[in-house]
Design an enzyme around this catalytic site. Structure first.
Site, short mmCIF file in Angstrom:
data_model
loop_
_atom_site.label_atom_id
_atom_site.label_comp_id
_atom_site.label_asym_id
_atom_site.label_seq_id
_atom_site.Cartn_x
_atom_site.Cartn_y
_atom_site.Cartn_z
CD GLU A 44 7.53 -5.71 -7.11
OE1 GLU A 44 6.64 -5.46 -6.28
OE2 GLU A 44 8.36 -6.62 -6.95
CE1 TYR A 127 7.54 -3.50 -2.13
CE2 TYR A 127 6.10 -3.22 -4.04
CZ TYR A 127 6.95 -3.99 -3.30
OH TYR A 127 7.27 -5.26 -3.71
CG ASP A 145 5.66 -5.40 1.32
OD1 ASP A 145 6.51 -5.43 2.23
OD2 ASP A 145 5.23 -6.44 0.78
#
Length: 357
Positions: A44, A127, A145
DNA sequence: TAGTCGTGGAA
DNA sequence: TTTCCAAGACT
């Protein structure tokens, strides 16, 4: 406001259509072959503002080298930056290592599964927090996002400017309402996968869309107009003289950049802002700045490098010095074959070809 | 809030 | 060539 937006929207059907499509069409990506929260975390961070295709090889190599939080916690920062070389946004790498060290020290090496603890880690924003909690821990947390804002802006016909921070908060509230509690991981990844493969920024493939029947923008023919996004300012160009300074031992002078700001803690060939100081004063400027006496030689080439918010125009020169060291700790002299041991930004990687032929 | 922080690929 | 932008966070 929210109630009005979601009125008459069939949330369960939307969830089911999206998740079914995701299960059948999701790409086979390395970080989808694991449930390890650490590896999902790494993925991520790498995926922030970065394409999947770019991330894949970096992720493979990074996990091979740092397979656990302990391995990354114990690593030398320069080695971590070397693994990140070329990926950009280098503070991500340093923040990740800082955060992993905190996980090892305070959480026994286990990635926290509470929103508060996870969100307090360096480099883990709203996020990334939601992505880790939903994907690794199956918690129904929103992960908003650019994909999510684009997809929801179209599906719900929302014309708020997605460049504004306040709009992101609106979409986080919406995502919290829409997320599937039965399979939050597939839901969040499904929205992002849809945004990446079907509901693309330009010319979305609405005819292939699994949630077309739920989409208000498509119904109104507005899919090309949404989302609304104001554009940023143009980058400013700065011209530098970049010097390939060689001494009599055939060593080249390189400089470690400052520990904060642009390209922090990466290495570069020394640069002088010739707009400010004038080409005729470069030698004096360098001596004042670095304590290095040198003579400028032939021009090696020119290089334009575009960043997100600025542009470097690099005029590259060969140069000679008699020195093998300086009082400045940021400066070292390195044999050509050892230059590749240091993390360089892409602009300066490209300059290696003038040395290594 | 708006600016800072990279890079490479697509249209 | 230019523009936009891609699974954002930090200040």
């Amino acid at each position: 406001m929210l109630d009005k937006t979601l009125r008459n929207f069939d949330i369960p059907a939307f969830q089911q259509d999206l998740i079914n499509w995701y299960q059948a069409n999701k790409r086979d990506l390395p970080w989808r072959r694991t449930q390890d929260p650490y590896k999902i975390w790494v993925s991520e961070i790498m995926l922030q503002q970065t394409k999947v295709d770019t991330v894949v090889p970096y992720f493979q190599q990074f996990i091979e080298k740092y397979p656990t939080p302990y391995a990354l916690a114990e690593a030398d920062e320069q080695d971590v930056l070397k693994s990140w070389e070329g990926l950009g946004y280098y503070s991500r790498a340093r923040n990740l290592q800082t955060a992993v060290r905190e996980v090892v020290a305070d959480y026994g090496g286990k990635v926290p599964d509470s929103p508060a603890a996870l969100g307090s880690l360096k480099g883990v924003g709203p996020y990334t927090k939601g992505a880790i909690l939903s994907i690794a821990y199956d918690q129904p947390q929103p992960a908003v996002d650019g994909n999510v804002m684009r997809v929801f802006a179209r599906v719900l016909n929302i014309d708020e400017d997605i460049a504004k921070p306040s709009t992101k908060k609106l979409f986080e509230k919406i995502a919290a309402e829409l997320i599937s509690t039965a399979d939050p991981s597939s839901f969040n990844q499904g929205v992002m996968e849809l945004g990446a493969l079907v509901c693309t920024p330009k010319t979305p493939s609405c005819m292939l869309c699994p949630v077309q029947e739920h989409c208000r923008a498509f119904a109104d023919g507005l899919e090309q107009e949404l989302p609304v996004k104001t554009k940023g300012k143009k980058q400013k160009t700065t011209t530098y003289a970049a010097l390939l300074i060689k001494n009599e031992q055939n060593q080249y002078m390189i400089e470690k950049r400052a520990e904060n700001g642009l390209l922090a803690n990466l290495w570069q060939f020394p640069m002088a802002p010739i707009d400010e100081i004038g080409m005729e004063h470069i030698t004096n400027w360098f001596f004042a700045e670095y304590g290095v006496q040198m003579n400028i030689g032939d021009k090696a080439g020119t290089l334009k490098h575009v960043f997100s918010h600025l542009i470097w125009q690099l005029e590259i020169f060969h140069a000679m010095t008699m020195q093998t060291e300086t009082a400045d700790e940021r400066i070292i002299f390195v044999k050509p074959e050892d230059l590749r041991l240091y993390p360089f930004p892409v602009s300066h990687q490209k300059m290696l070809k003038y040395i290594l032929d």
